[in-house]
Structure formats: structure tokens, C-alpha cells
Design a protein around this motif. Structure first.
Motif, PDB file in Angstrom:
ATOM      1  N   VAL A 149      -1.202  43.949  25.778  1.00  8.67           N
ATOM      2  CA  VAL A 149      -2.020  42.735  25.815  1.00  8.67           C
ATOM      3  C   VAL A 149      -1.230  41.551  25.259  1.00  8.67           C
ATOM      4  CG1 VAL A 149      -4.130  41.652  24.965  1.00  8.67           C
ATOM      5  CG2 VAL A 149      -4.139  44.078  25.608  1.00  8.67           C
ATOM      6  N   VAL A 150      -0.559  41.761  24.120  1.00  9.39           N
ATOM      7  CA  VAL A 150       0.260  40.697  23.528  1.00  9.39           C
ATOM      8  C   VAL A 150       1.369  40.284  24.483  1.00  9.39           C
ATOM      9  CG1 VAL A 150       1.823  40.130  21.626  1.00  9.39           C
ATOM     10  CG2 VAL A 150      -0.271  41.405  21.173  1.00  9.39           C
ATOM     11  N   ALA A 151       2.022  41.287  25.090  1.00  3.13           N
ATOM     12  CA  ALA A 151       3.106  40.973  26.024  1.00  3.13           C
ATOM     13  C   ALA A 151       2.593  40.164  27.214  1.00  3.13           C
ATOM     14  CB  ALA A 151       3.764  42.267  26.508  1.00  3.13           C
ATOM     15  N   GLY A 152       1.445  40.576  27.759  1.00  6.91           N
ATOM     16  CA  GLY A 152       0.908  39.845  28.892  1.00  6.91           C
ATOM     17  C   GLY A 152       0.548  38.409  28.554  1.00  6.91           C
ATOM     18  N   VAL A 153      -0.049  38.203  27.384  1.00  9.20           N
ATOM     19  CA  VAL A 153      -0.406  36.843  26.969  1.00  9.20           C
ATOM     20  C   VAL A 153       0.840  35.988  26.782  1.00  9.20           C
ATOM     21  CG1 VAL A 153      -1.426  35.487  25.116  1.00  9.20           C
ATOM     22  CG2 VAL A 153      -2.600  37.530  25.947  1.00  9.20           C
ATOM     23  N   MET A 154       1.843  36.520  26.098  1.00  8.35           N
ATOM     24  CA  MET A 154       3.056  35.740  25.827  1.00  8.35           C
ATOM     25  C   MET A 154       3.846  35.478  27.096  1.00  8.35           C
ATOM     26  SD  MET A 154       2.570  35.188  22.735  1.00  8.35           S
ATOM     27  CE  MET A 154       4.053  34.227  22.446  1.00  8.35           C
ATOM     28  N   LEU A 155       3.854  36.434  28.026  1.00 12.47           N
ATOM     29  CA  LEU A 155       4.538  36.196  29.300  1.00 12.47           C
ATOM     30  C   LEU A 155       3.834  35.098  30.088  1.00 12.47           C
ATOM     31  CD1 LEU A 155       5.305  39.870  30.418  1.00 12.47           C
ATOM     32  CD2 LEU A 155       7.001  38.098  29.917  1.00 12.47           C
ATOM     33  N   GLY A 156       2.517  35.057  30.014  1.00 10.97           N
ATOM     34  CA  GLY A 156       1.790  34.009  30.707  1.00 10.97           C
ATOM     35  C   GLY A 156       1.944  32.647  30.067  1.00 10.97           C
ATOM     36  N   VAL A 157       2.106  32.618  28.737  1.00  9.31           N
ATOM     37  CA  VAL A 157       2.192  31.338  28.024  1.00  9.31           C
ATOM     38  C   VAL A 157       3.599  30.762  28.066  1.00  9.31           C
ATOM     39  CG1 VAL A 157       2.025  30.257  25.735  1.00  9.31           C
ATOM     40  CG2 VAL A 157       0.256  31.846  26.503  1.00  9.31           C
ATOM     41  N   GLY A 158       4.589  31.569  27.730  1.00  8.95           N
ATOM     42  CA  GLY A 158       5.950  31.045  27.617  1.00  8.95           C
ATOM     43  C   GLY A 158       7.015  31.851  28.310  1.00  8.95           C
ATOM     44  N   GLY A 159       6.630  32.800  29.158  1.00  5.69           N
ATOM     45  CA  GLY A 159       7.608  33.584  29.883  1.00  5.69           C
ATOM     46  C   GLY A 159       8.294  34.624  29.013  1.00  5.69           C
ATOM     47  N   ALA A 160       9.442  35.117  29.494  1.00  6.89           N
ATOM     48  CA  ALA A 160      10.165  36.179  28.800  1.00  6.89           C
ATOM     49  C   ALA A 160      10.651  35.742  27.426  1.00  6.89           C
ATOM     50  CB  ALA A 160      11.353  36.644  29.652  1.00  6.89           C
ATOM     51  N   THR A 161      11.006  34.480  27.281  1.00  2.00           N
ATOM     52  CA  THR A 161      11.475  34.002  25.979  1.00  2.00           C
ATOM     53  C   THR A 161      10.408  34.155  24.913  1.00  2.00           C
ATOM     54  OG1 THR A 161      13.010  32.426  26.989  1.00  2.00           O
ATOM     55  CG2 THR A 161      12.323  31.993  24.720  1.00  2.00           C
ATOM     56  N   ALA A 162       9.192  33.729  25.212  1.00  2.00           N
ATOM     57  CA  ALA A 162       8.100  33.842  24.241  1.00  2.00           C
ATOM     58  C   ALA A 162       7.768  35.299  23.950  1.00  2.00           C
ATOM     59  CB  ALA A 162       6.866  33.105  24.760  1.00  2.00           C
ATOM     60  N   ALA A 163       7.807  36.155  24.969  1.00  2.11           N
ATOM     61  CA  ALA A 163       7.471  37.567  24.770  1.00  2.11           C
ATOM     62  C   ALA A 163       8.525  38.262  23.906  1.00  2.11           C
ATOM     63  CB  ALA A 163       7.346  38.260  26.122  1.00  2.11           C
ATOM     64  N   PHE A 164       9.806  37.982  24.172  1.00  6.55           N
ATOM     65  CA  PHE A 164      10.859  38.582  23.341  1.00  6.55           C
ATOM     66  C   PHE A 164      10.765  38.081  21.892  1.00  6.55           C
ATOM     67  CE2 PHE A 164      13.609  39.512  27.242  1.00  6.55           C
ATOM     68  CZ  PHE A 164      13.459  40.876  27.111  1.00  6.55           C
ATOM     69  N   LEU A 165      10.435  36.821  21.702  1.00  9.62           N
ATOM     70  CA  LEU A 165      10.269  36.291  20.343  1.00  9.62           C
ATOM     71  C   LEU A 165       9.094  36.967  19.638  1.00  9.62           C
ATOM     72  CD1 LEU A 165      10.931  32.459  20.820  1.00  9.62           C
ATOM     73  CD2 LEU A 165      12.404  34.137  19.680  1.00  9.62           C
ATOM     74  N   ALA A 166       8.027  37.266  20.378  1.00 11.29           N
ATOM     75  CA  ALA A 166       6.892  37.976  19.788  1.00 11.29           C
ATOM     76  C   ALA A 166       7.308  39.377  19.339  1.00 11.29           C
ATOM     77  CB  ALA A 166       5.744  38.065  20.795  1.00 11.29           C
ATOM     78  N   ALA A 167       8.110  40.057  20.165  1.00 15.08           N
ATOM     79  CA  ALA A 167       8.623  41.373  19.759  1.00 15.08           C
ATOM     80  C   ALA A 167       9.491  41.257  18.515  1.00 15.08           C
ATOM     81  CB  ALA A 167       9.407  42.005  20.905  1.00 15.08           C
ATOM     82  N   GLY A 168      10.331  40.231  18.456  1.00 17.32           N
ATOM     83  CA  GLY A 168      11.166  40.022  17.279  1.00 17.32           C
ATOM     84  C   GLY A 168      10.338  39.762  16.034  1.00 17.32           C
ATOM     85  N   ALA A 169       9.231  39.029  16.172  1.00 11.87           N
ATOM     86  CA  ALA A 169       8.359  38.769  15.022  1.00 11.87           C
ATOM     87  C   ALA A 169       7.728  40.065  14.515  1.00 11.87           C
ATOM     88  CB  ALA A 169       7.279  37.770  15.409  1.00 11.87           C
ATOM     89  N   LEU A 170       7.353  40.959  15.419  1.00 12.53           N
ATOM     90  CA  LEU A 170       6.775  42.234  15.001  1.00 12.53           C
ATOM     91  C   LEU A 170       7.813  43.113  14.299  1.00 12.53           C
ATOM     92  CD1 LEU A 170       4.562  42.986  18.132  1.00 12.53           C
ATOM     93  CD2 LEU A 170       3.757  42.534  15.802  1.00 12.53           C
ATOM     94  N   PHE A 171       9.031  43.133  14.807  1.00 13.14           N
ATOM     95  CA  PHE A 171      10.082  43.888  14.120  1.00 13.14           C
ATOM     96  C   PHE A 171      10.382  43.283  12.748  1.00 13.14           C
ATOM     97  CE2 PHE A 171      11.516  45.082  18.576  1.00 13.14           C
ATOM     98  CZ  PHE A 171      11.018  46.374  18.475  1.00 13.14           C
ATOM     99  N   GLY A 172      10.345  41.966  12.648  1.00 15.79           N
ATOM    100  CA  GLY A 172      10.549  41.317  11.364  1.00 15.79           C
ATOM    101  C   GLY A 172       9.456  41.668  10.366  1.00 15.79           C
ATOM    102  N   ALA A 173       8.195  41.716  10.839  1.00 14.33           N
ATOM    103  CA  ALA A 173       7.092  42.106   9.965  1.00 14.33           C
ATOM    104  C   ALA A 173       7.249  43.553   9.494  1.00 14.33           C
ATOM    105  CB  ALA A 173       5.763  41.932  10.698  1.00 14.33           C
ATOM    106  N   SER A 174       7.701  44.428  10.389  1.00 15.67           N
ATOM    107  CA  SER A 174       7.954  45.820  10.005  1.00 15.67           C
ATOM    108  C   SER A 174       9.056  45.903   8.954  1.00 15.67           C
ATOM    109  CB  SER A 174       8.342  46.635  11.239  1.00 15.67           C
ATOM    110  OG  SER A 174       8.715  47.946  10.882  1.00 15.67           O
ATOM    111  N   LEU A 175      10.096  45.110   9.130  1.00 17.51           N
ATOM    112  CA  LEU A 175      11.201  45.094   8.169  1.00 17.51           C
ATOM    113  C   LEU A 175      10.724  44.663   6.783  1.00 17.51           C
ATOM    114  CD1 LEU A 175      14.242  45.212   7.524  1.00 17.51           C
ATOM    115  CD2 LEU A 175      14.435  42.883   8.387  1.00 17.51           C
ATOM    116  N   LEU A 176       9.919  43.617   6.728  1.00 16.63           N
ATOM    117  CA  LEU A 176       9.406  43.151   5.434  1.00 16.63           C
ATOM    118  C   LEU A 176       8.519  44.204   4.780  1.00 16.63           C
ATOM    119  CD1 LEU A 176       8.532  39.427   6.288  1.00 16.63           C
ATOM    120  CD2 LEU A 176      10.509  40.292   5.011  1.00 16.63           C
ATOM    121  N   GLY A 177       7.702  44.891   5.586  1.00 20.37           N
ATOM    122  CA  GLY A 177       6.858  45.940   5.027  1.00 20.37           C
ATOM    123  C   GLY A 177       7.659  47.099   4.460  1.00 20.37           C
ATOM    124  N   LEU A 178       8.712  47.496   5.157  1.00 24.29           N
ATOM    125  CA  LEU A 178       9.549  48.596   4.673  1.00 24.29           C
ATOM    126  C   LEU A 178      10.269  48.239   3.377  1.00 24.29           C
ATOM    127  CD1 LEU A 178      11.116  49.828   8.040  1.00 24.29           C
ATOM    128  CD2 LEU A 178       9.478  51.063   6.622  1.00 24.29           C
TER     129      LEU A 178
END
Length: 433
Positions: A149-178
Motif C-alpha cells: 500500500v505504501v509503495a503504491g501510494v508513493m509511486l503514484g505521488v512521486g514515482g520510483a524516486t519517492a518510493a525508494f526514499l520511503a523504503a530508505g526511511a523504513l530501513f533508517g527507522a529499523s537502524l535507529l531501533g536496533l
């Protein structure tokens, strides 16, 4: 051992799995839009090859350097990779860039997955592993439900760039939690003088020689083989075969994730209450507590029920298929919690990364081989035949599970501890002259 780190680990893991889901959807969509569906398949295969080839080596790395360090490094590298890809596809998509991203991501996944399985025993005591596994399954199902769902929304809003940045933000949040976790020093440092090849051979021999562990590895591998991707493809083919439309496919796959998430949350809550009740009881010094392993009948029963549901899944109507998907999500969630908790209780901590790498290779490493089989079987005999084939696989796992060693057996953490080296014998003194 403190339990406060388990919820933080589960949250970090959910962010990481969510980042994975957003990444794979974005990668497939971008490659398909740039060069067609065949190119998307090639790019995904480029990522799958290093993941399968390096998985066993990833288990050695997790045991050698400690799973916590490996997880932090993996999340950091994946964050850098997807953020770099986001800027690389701003103006134009190059298939070579996507292939390089997939290869790098697959290599890091080979390190990440064994480390994930080796970390929970460092966070909680053995009698709370079922609770942590419930959290893990809940995190996976929730992330797999929300990620597309997140990927579909970000692809519709800003294309592949926005979707890849969203994935990077999730990995960053995981890193901070660890990074907020408090992990004891890994005992693997004591084996630093041994080569990686020797450690790999030791891990494979350990799985082969430990009777209960070998059976558990087979059970985990068989129970997750069909559900690590091929079933989703079969559902899409079933919907197309019946002419139900893509919305129905979303309902079926969503029901599967919801069923697994609900049962995992319930099992995590119940296991946590049981653990707290045990801690409140007075301890008897003469009767040391042993880790509570899930009973074999419950595991075999969940697998047998899964096999039965798969047999009837392809013959039902639309509402029946959605309902069975909901129950299948629950039964597979029970299997995942019980089997992985028992596996982590049975394996020696210093070898858990290598044991997890074997089970992960049996599922994620071999499941891509089933994707062509889904299409071949569905075209020749219909999707019901593939569901029946998966039922046979789950039935075999139930049979193997029912033969497991009783839970009263000492865990490998104690029974298979490395023996204390014997003192060298002093050579006899020569008689004085």
C-alpha cells in the motif's frame, strides 16, 4: 535476562520488513515500466542468485561477529543502496542500475536473514522465545500488508524516486531501533581463530547430527516453502482462472496476512502472560527450570489443518476462498511461531546463525524454483492441482513434526556445549641415574 528489548526489536524488524516490501514492489514496477515484464523477472533473478549462494556464509558471519552488529550493518547498507537508487532514477531509469541494486540488495539479504534468527535468544530467556516469535510473525504479516500500500501510494505521488526514499526511511527507522538495544557480547568471538570455512562445516555437521534439530529444520523448510512466495502467485492465477478481478486477489492475500497477524498477536500476548506467571512462582533450587518448548502435537496439528485447507481452497467460490485464506493465515502463523521458537530453543546459541541460514536457504533459497512450477501446473491441471501439491508438502512436514524428540530432552544449548579441553598428559620422567 531483560525482556524490554523484545518490543523494540519487533518494531525495528517490522520497519525492516516494510522497507523490503516497498523495495521489491518499487523495483518490479520500475523495471517493468522501463523494459517490460521480462526485464523485471531478470532483475529479480539477479537479486535472488547471490541471496541463495551466500546464505550459508551469512550464518557464519552472524555467529562470528554477532547478529546485532550484522543487522545494524545490513540496515545501513540497504538504506544507502535504496537512497542512492532514488537519486539514480530521477531523470531516467537504467536497467543496469536496477540490476546492480538488486545484486547488492540480495548480497546484504544473505547476511541479514540468518542474523535475524540468531538475535532473539540474546534478547530474552528461552521460555519467552514463543512470545518473541509471535511478535516476529505479527511484524512480518503487518509489514507485508502495509508495504505494498505504501509503495503504491508513493509511486503514484512521486514515482520510483519517492518510493525508494520511503523504503530508505523504513530501513533508517529499523537502524535507529536496533541501535537502542542492549546486547551482551557474542560468544562467537572465542572462535575468531578458526577459519570461516571450518565454522561453516561445523554448523552443517551440527544440524546433520542433532536428531531433533535436523527434523525441525526439515519442518520449517517444508512448512514455509510454498508460503514464501509461490502461493501468492497461485492466488493471482486462481483469480484470473475464475475471472474474479484483481480486487478479489487483494482481498484473498490481505485476509491471509490479517489471519496471521491476529493469531501471532494472540500467541505473543498469551506467551507473555505465561512467562510472567512463571516468574511470579517461587523457585525451587533443587529443580532448575528448563526452557519450555512448544509441544509437538500442536505443531503437527497446525500443519495437518493447513494441508486440509489447501486441498479445498481451489474448489471454493469467492467468499469461501477469502475465508479459507483468513484461516490459512492463522494456521501458518501458529506453525511459524511454534516451529521457530522450538528451533531457537533447541540450537546452541553459538551456532544459531548457521542453523538459521540452513532453514532460510531451504525456504527463500529454494522457493524461486517453484515459481515456474506454479505456471506449468496451473496451465496443465489448474491452480487446484498446485494447491494440492502444497498440501502434500505440508502433510509431509506434519509427519516429520509428529516424530520429533519429546520436549523433555535437554536443549542443545546445554547438551551440545563444547567439552572442556582435557589437560595435556605430562610425559613420564626418566629415572634418575
Amino acid at each position: 535476562m531483560s525482556t524490554s528489548g523484545a518490543p523494540r526489536w519487533a518494531t525495528a524488524y517490522a520497519c525492516s520488513v516494510g522497507g523490503d516490501s516497498v523495495y521489491f514492489v518499487t523495483l518490479s514496477w520500475t523495471a517493468s515500466r522501463a523494459s517490460g515484464p521480462a526485464a523485471a523477472g531478470v532483475v529479480l533473478a539477479v537479486g535472488a542468485v547471490p541471496r541463495a549462494l551466500l546464505m550459508l556464509g551469512g550464518g557464519v558471519v552472524a555467529d562470528r561477529f554477532g547478529p546485532w552488529r550484522v543487522l545494524i550493518g545490513s540496515d545501513l547498507v540497504r538504506c544507502v543502496l535504496v537512497v542512492g537508487a532514488a537519486f539514480a532514477v530521477v531523470s531516467r531509469v537504467h536497467l543496469g542500475v536496477l540490476a546492480a541494486l538488486a545484486a547488492g540488495f540480495g548480497t546484504v539479504d544473505a547476511l541479514f536473514m540468518p542474523a535475524v534468527g540468531a538475535l532473539p535468544p540474546l534478547l530474552v530467556a528461552a521460555d519467552q522465545l514463543a512470545r518473541v516469535q509471535g511478535m516476529r510473525v505479527l511484524a512480518v504479516r503487518a509489514a507485508n500488508l502495509a508495504g505494498p500500500v505504501v509503495a503504491g501510494v508513493m509511486l503514484g505521488v512521486g514515482g520510483a524516486t519517492a518510493a525508494f526514499l520511503a523504503a530508505g526511511a523504513l530501513f533508517g527507522a529499523s537502524l535507529l531501533g536496533l541501535m537502542t538495544l542492549r546486547i551482551p557480547r557474542a560468544v562467537a568471538a572465542l572462535e575468531a581463530d578458526r577459519s570461516a570455512w571450518e565454522q561453516l562445516g561445523e554448523g552443517l555437521r551440527y544440524v546433520r547430527q542433532h536428531v531433533e534439530l535436523r527434523r525441525l529444520v526439515i519442518v520449517v523448510g517444508l512448512s514455509e516453502l510454498c508460503f514464501s512466495g509461490p502461493i501468492a502467485v497461485a492466488v493471482v492465477l486462481l483469480v484470473a482462472e475464475r475471472g474474479w478481478g484483481s480486487v478479489t486477489a487483494g482481498w484473498i492475500l490481505g485476509a491471509f496476512s490479517v489471519g496471521g497477524a491476529v493469531v501471532a498477536g494472540v500467541m505473543a500476548t498469551l506467551a507473555g502472560r505465561v512467562s510472567r506467571a512463571r516468574l511470579a512462582l517461587p523457585r525451587t533450587p533443587a529443580l532448575p527450570r528448563t526452557p519450555a518448548l512448544p509441544r509437538t502435537p500442536a505443531l503437527a496439528g497446525s500443519l495437518a489443518l493447513t494441508a486440509s485447507l489447501l486441498l479445498i481452497w481451489g474448489a471454493l467460490g469467492r467468499l469461501g476462498a477469502v475465508a479459507v485464506a483468513l484461516v490459512l493465515g492463522a494456521t501458518t502463523g501458529v506453525t511459524a511461531v511454534l516451529a521457530n521458537a522450538r528451533l531457537q530453543s533447541a540450537a546452541a546459541p553459538r551456532l544459531l546463525g548457521r542453523v538459521t541460514s540452513v532453514t532460510t536457504l531451504c525456504t527463500l533459497g529454494l522457493s524461486p524454483l517453484l515459481f515456474p512450477l506454479v505456471g506449468v501446473v496451473a496451465e496443465a491441471w489448474g491452480t487446484g492441482a498446485f494447491f494440492a501439491l502444497c498440501a502434500v508438502v505440508c502433510g509431509a512436514a506434519a509427519i516429520v513434526s509428529s516424530r520429533s524428540t519429546p520436549s523433555g530432552r535437554p536443549t542443545a544449548a546445554v547438551a551440545d556445549a563444547p567439552p572442556t579441553p582435557a589437560r595435556p598428559r605430562t610425559p613420564p620422567r626418566s629415572p634418575r641415574r
